[in-house]
Design a protein around this motif. Structure first.
Motif, PDB file in Angstrom:
ATOM      1  N   GLY A  77       0.693  -1.456   0.276  1.00  0.00           N
ATOM      2  CA  GLY A  77      -0.509   0.065   0.436  1.00  0.00           C
ATOM      3  C   GLY A  77       0.719   1.651  -0.307  1.00  0.00           C
ATOM      4  N   LYS A  78       1.831   1.123  -0.194  1.00  0.00           N
ATOM      5  CA  LYS A  78       3.119   2.714  -0.146  1.00  0.00           C
ATOM      6  C   LYS A  78       3.883   2.294  -1.640  1.00  0.00           C
ATOM      7  N   LYS A  79       4.037   3.626  -1.735  1.00  0.00           N
ATOM      8  CA  LYS A  79       4.686   4.025  -2.916  1.00  0.00           C
ATOM      9  C   LYS A  79       6.492   3.012  -3.130  1.00  0.00           C
ATOM     10  N   THR A  80       6.739   2.108  -4.351  1.00  0.00           N
ATOM     11  CA  THR A  80       7.924   0.854  -4.356  1.00  0.00           C
ATOM     12  C   THR A  80       9.191   2.180  -4.155  1.00  0.00           C
ATOM     13  N   GLU A  81      10.088   2.048  -3.946  1.00  0.00           N
ATOM     14  CA  GLU A  81      10.677   1.830  -4.150  1.00  0.00           C
ATOM     15  C   GLU A  81      11.975   0.507  -4.112  1.00  0.00           C
ATOM     16  N   TYR A  82      12.320   0.830  -5.875  1.00  0.00           N
ATOM     17  CA  TYR A  82      13.507  -0.125  -6.163  1.00  0.00           C
ATOM     18  C   TYR A  82      14.760  -0.030  -5.742  1.00  0.00           C
ATOM     19  N   LYS A  83      15.184  -1.291  -5.204  1.00  0.00           N
ATOM     20  CA  LYS A  83      16.881  -0.610  -4.492  1.00  0.00           C
ATOM     21  C   LYS A  83      17.589  -1.278  -6.143  1.00  0.00           C
ATOM     22  N   GLN A  84      19.036  -0.492  -5.775  1.00  0.00           N
ATOM     23  CA  GLN A  84      20.040  -0.830  -6.906  1.00  0.00           C
ATOM     24  C   GLN A  84      21.207  -1.542  -6.764  1.00  0.00           C
ATOM     25  N   ASP A  85      21.364  -2.285  -6.177  1.00  0.00           N
ATOM     26  CA  ASP A  85      21.744  -3.492  -5.878  1.00  0.00           C
ATOM     27  C   ASP A  85      21.089  -4.197  -4.738  1.00  0.00           C
ATOM     28  N   ASP A 135      10.412 -23.124  -3.466  1.00  0.00           N
ATOM     29  CA  ASP A 135       9.742 -23.949  -3.112  1.00  0.00           C
ATOM     30  C   ASP A 135       9.988 -23.968  -1.501  1.00  0.00           C
ATOM     31  N   TYR A 136       8.803 -23.599  -0.395  1.00  0.00           N
ATOM     32  CA  TYR A 136       9.297 -24.273   0.350  1.00  0.00           C
ATOM     33  C   TYR A 136       8.133 -23.873   1.910  1.00  0.00           C
ATOM     34  N   ILE A 137       8.700 -24.976   2.886  1.00  0.00           N
ATOM     35  CA  ILE A 137       7.394 -25.677   3.918  1.00  0.00           C
ATOM     36  C   ILE A 137       7.867 -24.382   5.145  1.00  0.00           C
ATOM     37  N   PRO A 138       6.984 -23.833   5.284  1.00  0.00           N
ATOM     38  CA  PRO A 138       7.022 -22.841   6.430  1.00  0.00           C
ATOM     39  C   PRO A 138       6.880 -23.272   7.657  1.00  0.00           C
ATOM     40  N   GLY A 139       7.615 -22.451   8.127  1.00  0.00           N
ATOM     41  CA  GLY A 139       7.622 -22.992   9.777  1.00  0.00           C
ATOM     42  C   GLY A 139       6.367 -21.991  10.405  1.00  0.00           C
ATOM     43  N   ILE A 140       7.097 -20.495  11.378  1.00  0.00           N
ATOM     44  CA  ILE A 140       6.387 -19.775  12.354  1.00  0.00           C
ATOM     45  C   ILE A 140       5.605 -18.482  11.239  1.00  0.00           C
ATOM     46  N   ARG A 141       7.321 -17.738  10.782  1.00  0.00           N
ATOM     47  CA  ARG A 141       7.049 -17.187   9.588  1.00  0.00           C
ATOM     48  C   ARG A 141       7.183 -16.827   8.097  1.00  0.00           C
ATOM     49  N   MET A 142       6.942 -16.338   7.852  1.00  0.00           N
ATOM     50  CA  MET A 142       6.465 -16.713   6.496  1.00  0.00           C
ATOM     51  C   MET A 142       7.257 -15.252   5.533  1.00  0.00           C
ATOM     52  N   VAL A 143       7.309 -14.745   3.772  1.00  0.00           N
ATOM     53  CA  VAL A 143       7.662 -14.376   3.134  1.00  0.00           C
ATOM     54  C   VAL A 143       7.337 -13.570   2.966  1.00  0.00           C
ATOM     55  N   GLU A 144       7.022 -12.417   2.912  1.00  0.00           N
ATOM     56  CA  GLU A 144       6.005 -11.167   2.229  1.00  0.00           C
ATOM     57  C   GLU A 144       6.121 -11.708   1.055  1.00  0.00           C
ATOM     58  N   SER A 145       5.174 -11.345  -0.512  1.00  0.00           N
ATOM     59  CA  SER A 145       5.613 -11.538  -1.523  1.00  0.00           C
ATOM     60  C   SER A 145       5.566 -10.542  -2.113  1.00  0.00           C
ATOM     61  N   LYS A 146       5.629  -8.899  -1.881  1.00  0.00           N
ATOM     62  CA  LYS A 146       6.202  -8.184  -2.169  1.00  0.00           C
ATOM     63  C   LYS A 146       7.295  -7.516  -2.082  1.00  0.00           C
ATOM     64  N   SER A 147       7.378  -8.266  -1.146  1.00  0.00           N
ATOM     65  CA  SER A 147       9.494  -8.018  -0.020  1.00  0.00           C
ATOM     66  C   SER A 147      10.017  -9.225  -1.394  1.00  0.00           C
ATOM     67  N   LEU A 148       9.461  -9.734  -1.265  1.00  0.00           N
ATOM     68  CA  LEU A 148      10.303 -10.084  -2.297  1.00  0.00           C
ATOM     69  C   LEU A 148      10.903 -10.268  -3.911  1.00  0.00           C
ATOM     70  N   LYS A 149       9.285  -9.671  -3.992  1.00  0.00           N
ATOM     71  CA  LYS A 149       9.769  -9.391  -5.063  1.00  0.00           C
ATOM     72  C   LYS A 149      11.065  -7.875  -5.719  1.00  0.00           C
ATOM     73  N   LEU A 150      10.849  -6.901  -4.159  1.00  0.00           N
ATOM     74  CA  LEU A 150      11.978  -5.992  -3.793  1.00  0.00           C
ATOM     75  C   LEU A 150      13.337  -6.742  -4.142  1.00  0.00           C
ATOM     76  N   TYR A 151      13.150  -8.112  -3.257  1.00  0.00           N
ATOM     77  CA  TYR A 151      14.250  -8.500  -3.114  1.00  0.00           C
ATOM     78  C   TYR A 151      14.987  -8.453  -3.797  1.00  0.00           C
ATOM     79  N   LEU A 152      13.931  -9.866  -5.092  1.00  0.00           N
ATOM     80  CA  LEU A 152      14.745 -10.249  -6.158  1.00  0.00           C
ATOM     81  C   LEU A 152      15.688  -9.223  -7.725  1.00  0.00           C
TER      82      LEU A 152
END
Length: 148
Positions: A9-17, A62-79
């Motif tokens: 819900g916030k403006k997306t900032e793309y990291k350059q590295d 692919d993963y089988i989660p434990g207590i925490r799961m990765v949020e998809s938008k943050s994963l997109k920005l990370y990748l």
């Protein structure tokens, strides 16, 4: 859950590295269940650390989660942050897996990179991990041994 996440819900900032700090998690609502989560990123890019030429891939996580799961938008920005990162294919795949293990301590995870050909050769690095002292450690060993 909304209080755990800061990117949606916030403006997306793309990291350059390479930017593992953008990764966020949320609480798994079904930690007593073992189930698969798959992410498919068909537009992954990184740079050859020697020539600086771009490499393109589909990254499958692919993963089988434990207590925490990765949020998809943050994963997109990370990748996306790999776009200007110089790393061999095998290094990128292992780095992604290690960052996700550190982030969320999954029961099991595997990461595959389906890199497009360069010089007539395709490279498909694969790595996996099962939480130590659980059946998932043996599962990781067997899946790696039986990988085709």
């Amino acid at each position: 859950m909304e209080k755990e996440l800061s990117l949606l819900g916030k403006k997306t900032e793309y990291k350059q590295d390479y930017a593992p700090e953008v990764l966020e998690t949320f609480t798994n609502k079904h930690p007593e269940m073992d189930y698969w989560v798959r992410f498919n990123c068909p537009e992954f890019t990184s740079l050859c650390p020697i020539t600086g030429q771009p490499d393109f891939a589909t990254i499958q996580i692919d993963y089988i989660p434990g207590i925490r799961m990765v949020e998809s938008k943050s994963l997109k920005l990370y990748l996306f942050s790999f776009r200007n990162h110089g790393g061999f294919h095998e290094d990128c795949v292992n780095l992604i897996m290690k960052d996700l293990i550190k982030l969320m301590d999954p029961k099991y995870i595997e990461v595959t990179g389906f890199f497009t050909p360069r010089g007539g050769i395709s490279i498909y690095p694969y790595c996996n991990y099962g939480r130590p002292d659980t059946p998932f450690a043996e599962m990781a060993k067997q899946r790696l041994i039986n990988r085709h």
